[in-house]
Motif scaffolding. Structure first.
Motif, short mmCIF file in Angstrom:
data_model
loop_
_atom_site.label_atom_id
_atom_site.label_comp_id
_atom_site.label_asym_id
_atom_site.label_seq_id
_atom_site.Cartn_x
_atom_site.Cartn_y
_atom_site.Cartn_z
N GLU A 1 18.29 38.56 11.77
CA GLU A 1 18.03 38.06 13.12
C GLU A 1 18.28 39.13 14.18
O GLU A 1 17.54 39.22 15.15
CB GLU A 1 18.91 36.83 13.39
CG GLU A 1 18.52 35.60 12.60
CD GLU A 1 19.50 34.46 12.84
OE1 GLU A 1 20.53 34.69 13.53
OE2 GLU A 1 19.26 33.34 12.34
N LEU A 2 19.32 39.94 13.97
CA LEU A 2 19.71 40.95 14.97
C LEU A 2 18.82 42.18 14.91
O LEU A 2 18.61 42.85 15.93
CB LEU A 2 21.16 41.34 14.77
CG LEU A 2 22.20 40.24 15.01
CD1 LEU A 2 23.59 40.68 14.55
CD2 LEU A 2 22.24 39.88 16.50
N ILE B 1 30.65 55.60 17.51
CA ILE B 1 30.69 54.17 17.80
C ILE B 1 30.40 53.34 16.55
O ILE B 1 31.06 52.34 16.28
CB ILE B 1 29.69 53.84 18.92
CG1 ILE B 1 30.20 54.37 20.26
CG2 ILE B 1 29.44 52.33 19.01
CD1 ILE B 1 29.22 54.23 21.40
N ILE B 2 29.39 53.76 15.77
CA ILE B 2 29.04 52.98 14.58
C ILE B 2 29.88 53.36 13.36
O ILE B 2 29.85 52.67 12.35
CB ILE B 2 27.54 53.12 14.24
CG1 ILE B 2 27.21 54.55 13.82
CG2 ILE B 2 26.69 52.66 15.39
CD1 ILE B 2 25.77 54.72 13.34
N ASN B 3 30.64 54.47 13.47
CA ASN B 3 31.45 54.92 12.33
C ASN B 3 32.54 53.91 11.97
O ASN B 3 32.88 53.75 10.80
CB ASN B 3 32.08 56.28 12.65
CG ASN B 3 32.95 56.77 11.51
OD1 ASN B 3 32.47 57.14 10.45
ND2 ASN B 3 34.26 56.76 11.73
N PHE C 1 18.66 49.71 7.86
CA PHE C 1 19.94 49.02 8.03
C PHE C 1 19.78 47.51 7.82
O PHE C 1 20.72 46.86 7.35
CB PHE C 1 20.49 49.30 9.43
CG PHE C 1 21.17 50.62 9.56
CD1 PHE C 1 22.48 50.78 9.15
CD2 PHE C 1 20.50 51.72 10.08
CE1 PHE C 1 23.12 52.01 9.26
CE2 PHE C 1 21.12 52.95 10.19
CZ PHE C 1 22.43 53.10 9.78
N ARG C 2 18.62 46.97 8.16
CA ARG C 2 18.38 45.54 7.94
C ARG C 2 18.47 45.19 6.46
O ARG C 2 18.90 44.10 6.08
CB ARG C 2 16.99 45.15 8.47
CG ARG C 2 16.70 43.65 8.41
CD ARG C 2 15.25 43.34 8.77
NE ARG C 2 14.90 43.90 10.06
CZ ARG C 2 13.90 44.76 10.25
NH1 ARG C 2 13.15 45.16 9.22
NH2 ARG C 2 13.63 45.22 11.45
N LYS C 3 18.09 46.13 5.62
CA LYS C 3 18.14 45.91 4.18
C LYS C 3 19.50 46.28 3.58
O LYS C 3 20.04 45.55 2.74
CB LYS C 3 17.04 46.73 3.50
CG LYS C 3 17.05 46.62 1.98
CD LYS C 3 15.90 47.42 1.38
CE LYS C 3 16.04 48.90 1.66
NZ LYS C 3 14.97 49.69 0.99
N MET C 4 20.08 47.39 4.04
CA MET C 4 21.27 47.91 3.38
C MET C 4 22.56 47.20 3.77
O MET C 4 23.49 47.11 2.96
CB MET C 4 21.40 49.41 3.68
CG MET C 4 20.30 50.25 3.06
SD MET C 4 20.23 50.09 1.25
CE MET C 4 21.80 50.81 0.79
N LEU D 1 24.28 44.92 15.57
CA LEU D 1 24.12 44.91 17.04
C LEU D 1 24.05 46.32 17.59
O LEU D 1 23.21 46.63 18.46
CB LEU D 1 25.29 44.15 17.67
CG LEU D 1 25.26 42.62 17.58
CD1 LEU D 1 26.62 42.05 17.98
CD2 LEU D 1 24.17 42.06 18.49
N LYS D 2 24.93 47.20 17.12
CA LYS D 2 24.97 48.57 17.64
C LYS D 2 23.73 49.36 17.24
O LYS D 2 23.17 50.11 18.05
CB LYS D 2 26.23 49.26 17.15
CG LYS D 2 27.50 48.68 17.74
CD LYS D 2 28.76 49.34 17.20
CE LYS D 2 30.00 48.74 17.82
NZ LYS D 2 31.26 49.35 17.32
N VAL D 3 23.28 49.19 15.99
CA VAL D 3 22.08 49.89 15.55
C VAL D 3 20.87 49.41 16.34
O VAL D 3 20.00 50.20 16.75
CB VAL D 3 21.86 49.70 14.04
CG1 VAL D 3 20.49 50.22 13.62
CG2 VAL D 3 22.94 50.41 13.25
#
Length: 286
Positions: free
Chosen positions: A284-285, A183-185, A118-121, A103-105
């Motif tokens: 999906e996200l 935030i994502i850390n 990120f969708r893959k990892m 969501l954050k990415v």
């Protein structure tokens, strides 16, 4: 993991499955039944021991030790279930943190290439952790287009390192700000925390001396039952002793199975299904 309806009483009573303890204990139950029947025959029919024989009073010991063994088994079962439930909470946290990171990415980044990475990892981490905990060989196909991966190193750590590196590259290229990196850390750090917690559960079984003592206690307790109860039950002492052994030994077997929730038994956690759900939700996200 077995899916079932908790309200179907008769289904539980009359259905047996591979995880049922009855099948595992059947050979030793037959041996104990024969032992109890033979001992009852020798006491009552062969030696004709009287009702006043002191061996009849051995049931006093069983009454005293029954309370002790019940406390031990309750503690053993609760300890094993706590390990199983903690493992489930860790994988629940992995699901939530994977969603939050996606969501954050999705909200922070406008670069389609970064989103694709990120969708893959993110799902790759869940899949690698599942195989790492079950000691499965991780196929090279899982690491297609990830040349940085090395098979002889700790694989979940490698995937987490790549995720950290990508987030830092996005910051260095000024695609995200320092505040957004912070935030994502939290989600990125949680992946390693979850892996460490799962490894702690898997690599720290109940102390050997404790487990061995419970097994010996159950065995000698059950083996001594026919000595006193043969006077009152006769040959019926055999099914009674077998049933008592089945109850006590089943509790120990169940505890042994669920104390390691990261295996492939039917009562273990459905990690593969959870990792597949993570992949579905992240795609999906992003």
């Amino acid at each position: 993991m077995i899916s079932y309806n908790t309200k179907e009483w008769f289904t539980f009573i009359f259905r047996f499955h591979k995880a049922d303890t009855f099948r595992k204990l059947l050979p030793i139950m037959l041996a104990i039944g024969a032992y109890a029947a033979l001992l009852g025959y020798l006491e009552v029919e062969y030696f004709h021991l009287s009702e006043k024989n002191y061996i009849r009073k051995i049931t006093i010991m069983h009454g005293m030790l029954g309370f002790v063994i019940s406390l031990l088994l309750v503690f053993r079962t609760n300890t094993a279930y706590d390990r199983w439930w903690e493992g489930r909470k860790m994988w629940g946290a992995l699901v939530n943190n994977s969603r939050n990171l996606a969501l954050k990415v999705a909200a922070i980044s406008n670069d389609e290439h970064d989103k694709s990475y990120f969708r893959k990892m993110i799902p790759t981490y869940a899949a690698v952790l599942q195989k790492h905990l079950t000691n499965e060989e991780i196929s090279q196909e899982l690491f297609d287009n990830i040349p940085e991966m090395e098979h002889h190193k700790h694989k979940p750590n490698q995937v987490a390192s790549l995720l950290f590196r990508k987030a830092n590259e996005m910051y260095a290229e000024r695609k995200i700000s320092g505040e957004q990196l912070i935030i994502i850390n939290a989600e990125l750090q949680s992946f390693t925390d979850i892996c460490g917690a799962c490894e702690r559960i898997k690599n720290t079984p109940i102390p050997y001396s404790y487990s061995a003592f419970i097994k010996k206690f159950i065995f000698f307790y059950v083996m001594s039952l026919p000595f006193g109860y043969s006077f009152d039950l006769g040959f019926y002492v055999a099914p009674v002793v077998v049933f008592i052994f089945y109850v006590l030994a089943s509790l120990e077997l169940i505890a042994e199975e669920i104390e390691d929730p990261f295996g492939t038994d039917e009562n273990d956690l459905p990690m593969k299904k959870i990792s597949e759900n993570i992949k579905k939700h992240v795609e999906e996200l992003l």
